[in-house]
Write an enzyme that holds these catalytic residues in place. Structure first.
Site, PDB file in Angstrom:
ATOM      1  CB  SER A  62      -4.837   5.352  -6.757  1.00 36.99           C
ATOM      2  OG  SER A  62      -5.649   5.492  -5.621  1.00 36.99           O
ATOM      3  CB  THR A 114      -2.964   1.210  -6.157  1.00 38.33           C
ATOM      4  OG1 THR A 114      -2.702   2.499  -6.714  1.00 38.33           O
ATOM      5  CG2 THR A 114      -1.859   0.250  -6.580  1.00 38.33           C
ATOM      6  CB  ALA A 115      -6.645  -1.270  -2.865  1.00 34.98           C
ATOM      7  CG  HIS A 180      -6.591   4.994   4.102  1.00 33.18           C
ATOM      8  ND1 HIS A 180      -5.403   5.374   3.538  1.00 33.18           N
ATOM      9  CD2 HIS A 180      -7.573   5.514   3.312  1.00 33.18           C
ATOM     10  CE1 HIS A 180      -5.648   6.098   2.457  1.00 33.18           C
ATOM     11  NE2 HIS A 180      -6.949   6.187   2.297  1.00 33.18           N
TER      12      HIS A 180
END
Length: 308
Positions: A62, A114-115, A180
């Protein structure tokens, strides 16, 4: 006389876009020259954490996690996952607004994803993010900037990325942060979209949301890093040129996706951005990590190094 090959341990997620990207290397479709690639498939948050020990020569990571790893890894210029007007989503069992999330519990796929960084930026939640790696708390950022009046402060619980939809549907959390293929299938669970963070980021910055990349260990040396990155790029290009074949390989990792949905999902995250971040993609990465630093979510400014 057989020359012993240099082992390159590769870590990537067990999802369709990564499987598509690595198909050619995993199934000997291209000549890997003096390198032998061995693949390990584990979720992205586990890979983020394993990268702190540097055990993998090449690993998906990430970009949030990479902010802590620049001493050990460089970023390959290829292999990016970019949300070009789309990305991780906040979903809930009942319709909600951003403000409704205050005090609620959100299931997230990992603190280093990163989310999670994008979620905090959207909520303007400037409380420091605590990361524990092997029981050790990573350095915390110093407080920077005043709290903002429209910040939203929920509670967070870490849940395996492929369990979040069921977790929220079962009422174990008020909302979930999905990554995803869940971005295409959350409606199957009767869940409602609260916000697409890639869409928000595009509206806010005019840039795609850079989610992940491939990090290469610096101790391979300049030539080694360059050659391994070249092979990764060749694998990506092979998949794009032999789409049906690579998609067939990727389908085995497409939880609840039919071939059409898997093709759509792969197209979202394996495309021109994946061949090379490009100038705009590099700007997007720099902007995201600089924003994270300025808002007190990252401890230090990030100096980016791209190979290839």
């Amino acid at each position: 006389m057989t020359t012993e090959k240099t082992l390159i341990r590769v870590g990537h997620s067990p999802d369709p876009d990564d499987a598509f990207m690595f198909h050619a290397l995993a199934n000997d479709k291209i000549d890997s020259g003096p390198y032998q690639f061995v693949h390990e498939l584990v979720d992205i948050e586990t890979l983020n954490r394993r990268a702190f020990t540097g055990e993998l020569e090449l690993t998906a990571v990430s970009l949030h996690g990479y902010a802590y790893l620049t001493d050990r890894y460089a970023l390959c210029a290829c292999g990016a996952s970019m949300g070009d007007g789309y990305g991780p989503m906040v979903v809930a069992k009942t319709p909600m607004t951003r403000e409704d999330l205050a005090g609620k519990t959100i299931a997230i796929p990992g603190t280093l994803t990163t989310a999670n960084l994008a979620l905090r930026l959207w909520l303007k939640d400037r409380r420091p993010i605590e990361h524990k790696v092997a029981g050790v708390v990573l350095p915390q950022p110093a407080a920077r900037g005043a709290a903002v009046s429209d910040s939203v402060h929920p509670n967070y619980v870490v849940v395996e990325f492929d369990q979040i939809l069921e977790f929220v549907a079962a009422g174990k959390a008020d909302a979930g942060l999905i990554i995803h293929e869940g971005q295409l299938t959350y409606g199957n669970q009767g869940l409602h979209l609260v916000r697409d963070l890639g869409e928000w980021w595009m509206e806010d910055t005019g840039l795609p949301l850079p989610l992940g990349g491939n990090a290469i260990r610096k101790d391979l040396g300049a030539e080694g890093m360059k050659e391994v990155t070249r092979l990764l790029k060749e694998s990506i290009e092979y998949g794009l040129k032999h789409r049906g074949e690579a998609l067939g390989h990727a389908l085995q990792y497409g939880r609840d996706l039919d071939r059409s949905q898997a093709d759509k999902f792969v197209g979202m995250y394996v495309n021109d951005w994946t061949i090379d971040f490009g100038e705009r993609g590099r700007k997007a990465v720099a902007t995201l990590l600089q924003r994270g630093y300025e808002e007190g979510l990252l401890p230090n400014p990030v100096e980016l190094e791209f190979i290839g």
